[in-house]
Design an enzyme around this catalytic site. Structure first.
Site, PDB file in Angstrom:
ATOM      1  N   SER A 154       0.717  -1.152   0.016  1.00 27.12           N
ATOM      2  CA  SER A 154      -0.104   0.012   0.010  1.00 27.12           C
ATOM      3  C   SER A 154       0.843   1.449   0.090  1.00 27.12           C
ATOM      4  CB  SER A 154      -0.958  -0.243   1.363  1.00 27.12           C
ATOM      5  OG  SER A 154      -2.154   0.825   1.242  1.00 27.12           O
ATOM      6  N   ASP A 231     -10.252  -5.463  -3.236  1.00 22.03           N
ATOM      7  CA  ASP A 231      -9.619  -4.455  -2.467  1.00 22.03           C
ATOM      8  C   ASP A 231     -10.286  -3.117  -2.490  1.00 22.03           C
ATOM      9  OD1 ASP A 231      -7.933  -2.473  -1.405  1.00 22.03           O
ATOM     10  OD2 ASP A 231      -6.268  -3.323  -2.077  1.00 22.03           O
ATOM     11  N   HIS A 265      -7.546  -5.828   1.022  1.00 20.61           N
ATOM     12  CA  HIS A 265      -6.572  -5.042   1.068  1.00 20.61           C
ATOM     13  C   HIS A 265      -5.221  -5.865   2.317  1.00 20.61           C
ATOM     14  CE1 HIS A 265      -4.145  -1.355   0.337  1.00 20.61           C
ATOM     15  NE2 HIS A 265      -4.127  -1.268   1.653  1.00 20.61           N
TER      16      HIS A 265
END
Ligand code: GSH
Length: 287
Positions: A154, A231, A265
């Site tokens: 991320s 996600d 995610h």
């Protein structure tokens, strides 16, 4: 090694998962980082590759070492793994803990130029200079300085990409889980870059992976991007991996985008594919 204090050490898959703390000169505060020494490091007579892992928003050095299960693969391949924290800690800048996507645990791996952040929020220099050099110096008996790679998740996936693209040759291999790929086009990125760099968008492009890859002029590089199909942050257009892929294709930089059906995610996605990422890095670092 007197500048390092050992915080914890646990045996896992034959090696040792350690956490150290030290006083950072770039960030002007005490910082923790994790270090996995695989079983091959024992005895200290062989130089091993190193992978840096950069974590995402809200994380410390703990999330990756407790949730991903990477140690099994680092032990298999004989790779040392270093995991810094995600921002300066304990420096108390007004507003630094008001939101989860800016300030504490959200350093974005950039060097801030705007007051009041510019004194401490220097995560790019911390990771790519201070910690990079510290690891080589403190663990010189086991670290091979010629075989260093980087990965992340991320915000940290973007950190891995920009650290590589801004410093050609520093990292020989790079991969990312659900990275923010084009921060100047997404809400997290624009908030962070405005806060750390100011309103001048011509400065933002120097810290945007999609923009940087268009100008990349270093040693050959293949980017591995791993993205879960459900996600929420991908669906909300925070991550924009397709923009990075298009930029790579426009300049002939090889890129692999793995879209993983049904993954979100979280660290469940990372744990499922971390082995593939270690295989990818090992192939390059041990070539
Ligand atoms: N706090 C956010 C989520 C933040 C988040 O998903 N952070 C990711 C990195 S961007 C993470 O790794 N979180 C820690 C964890 O899953 O252990 C929310 O509630 O929506």
């Amino acid at each position: 090694m007197d500048q390092l204090s050992l915080v914890s050490s646990n045996k896992i898959f034959g090696g040792y998962q350690k956490v150290y703390s030290h006083q950072s000169s770039e960030l002007k505060c005490k910082m923790n980082f994790s270090l996995y020494l695989p079983p091959q490091a024992e005895g200290g007579d062989v130089k091993l590759p190193v992978i840096f892992y950069l974590s995402g928003l809200t994380c410390s050095e703990q999330n990756f070492i407790t949730k991903s299960g990477f140690q099994r693969y680092a032990a298999d391949h004989g790779i040392i793994v270093v995991g810094p924290d995600t921002s300066p800690r304990g420096v108390k800048i007004p507003g630094d803990d008001e939101s989860w996507d800016f300030g504490v645990a959200a350093g974005f791996y950039v060097d801030a130029t705007k007051e009041p952040w510019s004194t401490n929020y220097r995560m790019a220099s911390y990771v790519n200079k201070e910690l990079y050099e510290l690891i080589q110096q403190a663990f010189s008996n086991v670290v091979d300085p010629e075989r260093i790679g980087i990965m992340g998740h991320s915000m940290g996936g973007h950190g891995a990409l920009i650290s590589t693209l801004r410093n050609p040759g520093l990292y020989k291999s790079v991969s990312a889980f659900a990275p923010i790929c084009n921060p100047i086009q997404g809400p997290w990125g624009t908030k962070a870059l405005t806060g750390y760099l100011g309103d001048d968008k011509s400065k933002w492009v120097e810290w945007d992976a999609t923009e940087l890859v268009k100008k990349y002029d270093g040693p050959p590089l293949t980017l591995l991007i791993d993205q879960g199909s459900i996600d929420q942050f991908y669906l909300d257009k925070q991550l924009l991996p397709e923009n990075l892929v298009e930029a790579c294709r426009s300049v002939g930089v090889p890129v692999i985008l793995k879209l993983r059906e049904g993954y979100d995610h979280s660290y469940y996605h990372i744990a499922s594919y971390i082995g593939e990422h270690f295989d990818f890095h090992a192939k390059i670092l041990k070539a």
